[in-house]
Design a protein around this motif. Structure first.
Motif, mmCIF file in Angstrom:
data_model
loop_
_atom_site.group_PDB
_atom_site.id
_atom_site.type_symbol
_atom_site.label_atom_id
_atom_site.label_comp_id
_atom_site.label_asym_id
_atom_site.label_seq_id
_atom_site.Cartn_x
_atom_site.Cartn_y
_atom_site.Cartn_z
ATOM 1 N N TYR A 15 0.829 -1.205 0.000
ATOM 2 C CA TYR A 15 0.000 0.000 0.000
ATOM 3 C C TYR A 15 0.866 1.258 0.000
ATOM 4 O O TYR A 15 0.355 2.360 0.166
ATOM 5 C CB TYR A 15 -0.917 0.048 1.232
ATOM 6 C CG TYR A 15 -2.108 -0.858 1.154
ATOM 7 C CD1 TYR A 15 -3.000 -0.773 0.096
ATOM 8 C CD2 TYR A 15 -2.368 -1.794 2.155
ATOM 9 C CE1 TYR A 15 -4.110 -1.601 0.028
ATOM 10 C CE2 TYR A 15 -3.475 -2.621 2.098
ATOM 11 C CZ TYR A 15 -4.347 -2.516 1.034
ATOM 12 O OH TYR A 15 -5.449 -3.333 0.979
ATOM 13 N N GLY A 16 2.156 1.108 -0.161
ATOM 14 C CA GLY A 16 3.050 2.237 -0.015
ATOM 15 C C GLY A 16 3.181 2.608 1.460
ATOM 16 O O GLY A 16 3.049 1.753 2.344
ATOM 17 N N LEU A 17 3.434 3.873 1.733
ATOM 18 C CA LEU A 17 3.565 4.352 3.115
ATOM 19 C C LEU A 17 2.421 5.285 3.465
ATOM 20 O O LEU A 17 2.587 6.273 4.180
ATOM 21 C CB LEU A 17 4.916 5.070 3.282
ATOM 22 C CG LEU A 17 6.150 4.189 3.086
ATOM 23 C CD1 LEU A 17 7.412 5.020 3.134
ATOM 24 C CD2 LEU A 17 6.202 3.085 4.146
ATOM 25 N N LYS A 18 1.247 4.962 2.968
ATOM 26 C CA LYS A 18 0.099 5.831 3.161
ATOM 27 C C LYS A 18 -0.313 5.949 4.622
ATOM 28 O O LYS A 18 -0.897 6.941 5.027
ATOM 29 C CB LYS A 18 -1.079 5.343 2.321
ATOM 30 C CG LYS A 18 -0.782 5.391 0.828
ATOM 31 C CD LYS A 18 -1.986 5.059 0.008
ATOM 32 C CE LYS A 18 -1.624 5.093 -1.474
ATOM 33 N NZ LYS A 18 -1.140 6.410 -1.886
ATOM 34 N N ARG A 19 -0.011 4.940 5.423
ATOM 35 C CA ARG A 19 -0.402 5.025 6.829
ATOM 36 C C ARG A 19 0.562 5.852 7.666
ATOM 37 O O ARG A 19 0.373 5.984 8.863
ATOM 38 C CB ARG A 19 -0.550 3.620 7.421
ATOM 39 C CG ARG A 19 -1.887 3.008 7.083
ATOM 40 C CD ARG A 19 -2.259 1.875 7.980
ATOM 41 N NE ARG A 19 -3.580 1.385 7.670
ATOM 42 C CZ ARG A 19 -4.100 0.271 8.145
ATOM 43 N NH1 ARG A 19 -3.368 -0.480 8.955
ATOM 44 N NH2 ARG A 19 -5.312 -0.108 7.823
ATOM 45 N N ALA A 20 1.564 6.430 7.038
ATOM 46 C CA ALA A 20 2.442 7.340 7.771
ATOM 47 C C ALA A 20 1.629 8.493 8.352
ATOM 48 O O ALA A 20 1.917 8.987 9.444
ATOM 49 C CB ALA A 20 3.536 7.875 6.850
ATOM 50 N N GLU A 21 0.611 8.945 7.629
ATOM 51 C CA GLU A 21 -0.219 10.027 8.139
ATOM 52 C C GLU A 21 -1.025 9.590 9.359
ATOM 53 O O GLU A 21 -1.322 10.408 10.239
ATOM 54 C CB GLU A 21 -1.147 10.553 7.056
ATOM 55 C CG GLU A 21 -2.206 9.585 6.607
ATOM 56 C CD GLU A 21 -3.396 10.304 5.984
ATOM 57 O OE1 GLU A 21 -3.934 11.214 6.640
ATOM 58 O OE2 GLU A 21 -3.778 9.949 4.864
#
Length: 365
Positions: free
Chosen positions: A119-125
């Motif tokens: 999912y990429g690093l989308k949960r960094a936010e």
């Protein structure tokens, strides 16, 4: 599985089209944003969070405003011996940190998916939002302790200096809040920074009132009381951020979506006979995902059902990132019909369903 089922499952092996034309992305453009394989897996168009380029500029302006005023306020707070001003300065420090975290998270989220991060690093936010919530809660504990201590042993407070500084802080925070409101607040990272700024604005209003009271009446405890009022607001905002980010980390369904209602809605679409292994979760802010195993009547068209269900989910629930495994119901399942059982033959996909089994007519959730 019957030979008719396998005919559906092997369409891509026999050179037939992959149904790409049936998928539409969130902007309404047709294209291969979705894909379909032989088992009826499909990804409708995706909405992958916020536009970082549009938001970074506003966040950077807010950061400059907050950082510049914070340095001035620390000096004045020490000179005036005002806990309210010092607490505001400390809060502004967390404001600045929250904006920096949001900027970092947005840059990381923009990176394409690769390697093990599918999912990429989308949960960094979401990590940023949780950090913002926790800092609000921890800062609230410290300020509450200091405020209670000053209520019992209040120091002399320069009311006039507090009032002027607080009024200037209100102007700065209104400007910073306006900047962040121009960014996309559907991102939890941006919302976390916005909540920090908004709470700081309330804090300055309370500080201005306390400064006026001290200046006109000499009631120095007003400074600590104003701090306690701000503490309550900080706890409310911090708890909300921690709760929402925690739901995402725990793979909970979006707060506005009832999975049981979604399952019943899907199974009510003919020729669907059963929906199980239904999972709904949030990848990142504003990006819900759904997967499910759908069984249809023997004469049903698996591909047509999948397309219909994807359109239904997008239109009624705003869920466009879907993976639907659509198969024909087995004869054994039709004859037995016991809740919780999946196909019993060797080709069955779900010997034990995860979660409720949705069927037409009354059934347990």
């Amino acid at each position: 599985m019957s030979g008719h089922d396998h005919a559906h499952d092997r369409v891509h092996e026999e050179g037939r089209p992959h149904d790409h034309a049936d998928h539409t992305d969130h902007d309404g453009h047709s294209g291969p944003g979705g894909h379909a394989d032989g088992h009826g897996h499909g990804h409708a168009g995706h909405s992958h969070g916020v536009d970082p380029d549009a938001d970074r500029r506003w966040l950077a302006i807010a950061l400059a405003l907050i950082g510049g005023f914070m340095a001035v306020e620390v000096v004045i707070g020490v000179m005036a011996q005002s806990l309210a001003l010092i607490s505001d300065a400390a809060h502004m420090l967390t404001d600045a940190v929250s904006i920096v975290l949001a900027l970092i998270a947005m840059r990381l989220a923009a990176r394409p998916a690769r390697g093990g991060f599918t999912y990429g690093l989308k949960r960094a936010e979401i990590l940023s939002a949780q950090a913002n919530g926790l800092t609000l809660l921890l800062l609230a504990v410290w300020l509450a302790y200091e405020a209670v201590r000053r209520l019992m042993d209040p120091p002399a407070v320069e009311g006039g200096l507090v009032l002027v500084t607080a009024l200037a802080g209100i102007v700065v925070n209104v400007g910073a809040a306006w900047c962040i409101s121009k960014a996309n607040r559907s991102s939890l990272a941006v919302e976390g920074a916005y909540q920090h700024i908004l709470n700081d604005l309330f804090a300055f209003i309370g500080t201005a009132v306390s400064g006026l009271i001290v200046l006109t009446t000499g009631f120095v405890q007003a400074d600590a009381i104003a701090t306690l009022v701000v503490v309550v607001l900080m706890v409310k905002a911090g708890y909300g951020l921690v709760r929402e980010s925690g739901r995402i980390f725990l793979e909970a369904a979006p707060a506005h979506v009832d999975p049981d209602a979604v399952g019943d809605r899907l199974v009510g679409h003919p020729p669907v006979t059963e929906v199980h292994d239904l999972h709904i979760w949030t990848i990142t802010s504003g990006q819900a995902a759904l997967s499910a195993h759908v069984l249809v009547e023997p004469a049903g068209d698996c591909h047509a059902v999948r397309r219909d269900l994807e359109r239904l989910l997008a239109k009624e629930y705003g869920i466009t990132h879907t993976t639907l495994q659509v198969d024909h119901v087995q004869d054994a399942l039709l004859s037995v019909g016991r809740a919780g059982e999946g196909p019993a033959d060797g080709d069955g996909h779900c010997a034990e369903a995860h979660g409720p089994v949705h069927r037409q007519g009354p059934h347990a959730h």
